[in-house]
Design a protein around this motif. Sequence first.
Motif, PDB file in Angstrom:
ATOM      1  N   GLN A  51      10.420  -0.189  -7.920  1.00 41.04           N
ATOM      2  CA  GLN A  51       9.145   0.149  -7.317  1.00 41.04           C
ATOM      3  C   GLN A  51       8.190  -1.023  -7.514  1.00 41.04           C
ATOM      4  O   GLN A  51       8.146  -1.626  -8.578  1.00 41.04           O
ATOM      5  CB  GLN A  51       8.573   1.401  -7.962  1.00 41.04           C
ATOM      6  N   CYS A  82       6.785  -6.565  -4.401  1.00 40.43           N
ATOM      7  CA  CYS A  82       7.520  -6.570  -3.137  1.00 40.43           C
ATOM      8  C   CYS A  82       7.141  -7.796  -2.306  1.00 40.43           C
ATOM      9  O   CYS A  82       6.161  -8.493  -2.578  1.00 40.43           O
ATOM     10  CB  CYS A  82       7.245  -5.290  -2.359  1.00 40.43           C
ATOM     11  N   ARG A 105       5.098   1.007  -3.795  1.00 39.31           N
ATOM     12  CA  ARG A 105       6.086   1.352  -2.774  1.00 39.31           C
ATOM     13  C   ARG A 105       7.490   1.159  -3.331  1.00 39.31           C
ATOM     14  O   ARG A 105       7.765   0.144  -3.974  1.00 39.31           O
ATOM     15  CB  ARG A 105       5.876   0.453  -1.550  1.00 39.31           C
ATOM     16  N   CYS A 162       1.677  -2.198  -5.052  1.00 36.41           N
ATOM     17  CA  CYS A 162       1.387  -1.153  -4.058  1.00 36.41           C
ATOM     18  C   CYS A 162       2.115   0.168  -4.329  1.00 36.41           C
ATOM     19  O   CYS A 162       1.943   1.124  -3.576  1.00 36.41           O
ATOM     20  CB  CYS A 162       1.723  -1.664  -2.659  1.00 36.41           C
TER      21      CYS A 162
END
Length: 71
Positions: A12, A40, A18, A16
């Motif tokens: 993860q 990410c 995500r 953010c």
Amino acid sequence: MRRGCTSLGDVQCDECQRPMPYPERYMVIDDEKGTISRICVDCCLTKGYARYTEEKGQQVLTFFPEKPGSL
């Protein structure tokens, strides 16, 4: 230290929040205090940690800093 990694599906983004599915790329940053951040590609691009370069006629994502100009 910064490292480019490939997600195995259980990662993860710490920026953010995500989830990053397999085989998405991400960056791991270890600081002097021993904390580890997983970021990410989208967050890396917005923060300037990653960029796209042109190599052999194709766009390639790189986590390496830009090369200094030759003298």
